[in-house]
Design a protein around this motif. Structure first.
Motif, PDB file in Angstrom:
ATOM      1  N   ASN A  39      53.810  39.664  36.914  1.00 25.19           N
ATOM      2  CA  ASN A  39      52.705  40.502  37.379  1.00 25.19           C
ATOM      3  C   ASN A  39      52.003  39.948  38.617  1.00 25.19           C
ATOM      4  O   ASN A  39      51.083  40.584  39.127  1.00 25.19           O
ATOM      5  N   VAL A  43      49.153  41.866  41.031  1.00 26.83           N
ATOM      6  CA  VAL A  43      47.782  41.342  41.124  1.00 26.83           C
ATOM      7  C   VAL A  43      47.441  41.037  42.582  1.00 26.83           C
ATOM      8  O   VAL A  43      46.349  41.355  43.064  1.00 26.83           O
ATOM      9  N   HIS A  46      46.830  44.332  44.307  1.00 27.80           N
ATOM     10  CA  HIS A  46      45.603  44.967  43.821  1.00 27.80           C
ATOM     11  C   HIS A  46      44.355  44.287  44.386  1.00 27.80           C
ATOM     12  O   HIS A  46      43.367  44.951  44.688  1.00 27.80           O
ATOM     13  N   PRO A  99      41.417  39.833  32.469  1.00 29.65           N
ATOM     14  CA  PRO A  99      42.144  40.490  33.558  1.00 29.65           C
ATOM     15  C   PRO A  99      42.697  41.864  33.196  1.00 29.65           C
ATOM     16  O   PRO A  99      42.947  42.681  34.068  1.00 29.65           O
TER      17      PRO A  99
END
Length: 107
Positions: A39, A43, A46, A99
């Protein structure tokens, strides 16, 4: 002619339960970090991080591990490895929650 005897129930060798528990902890830890690793690009995108910022964040994970390892030795000597391992596992799992919260729930 010999008479067959019933098999004796298998007993764990000394330390077998501890070995299994440690294996499970390593499995969970590996799964958590593997899930995080796949991920990282999402992240990064984003949060609009550049390579230097992402590198600093990943370095902070390693530095945090080094700091926690020095404390873990002291805690293990004081409280025992069973308690310290359980507490670390619970805290690690709880640290994955923030998160994943939706943006409306974040402070």
């Amino acid at each position: 002619m010999t008479v067959p005897t019933s098999p004796k129930p298998t007993q764990d060798r000394p330390g077998e339960a501890a070995r299994r528990a440690l294996s499970v902890i390593f499995l969970i830890n590996g799964a958590l970090f593997a899930t995080w690793a796949v991920n990282i690009p999402g992240v990064r995108d984003h949060l609009n991080l550049n390579e230097a910022q992402l590198g600093a964040a990943l370095l902070a994970v390693g530095l945090g591990s080094l700091c926690s390892m020095t404390l873990t030795g002291t805690w293990t000597a004081r409280y025992g490895s069973h308690r310290v391992t359980w507490m670390a596992a619970v805290l690690c799992m709880l640290s994955l929650l923030p998160p994943s919260w939706p943006p409306a729930c974040r402070p």
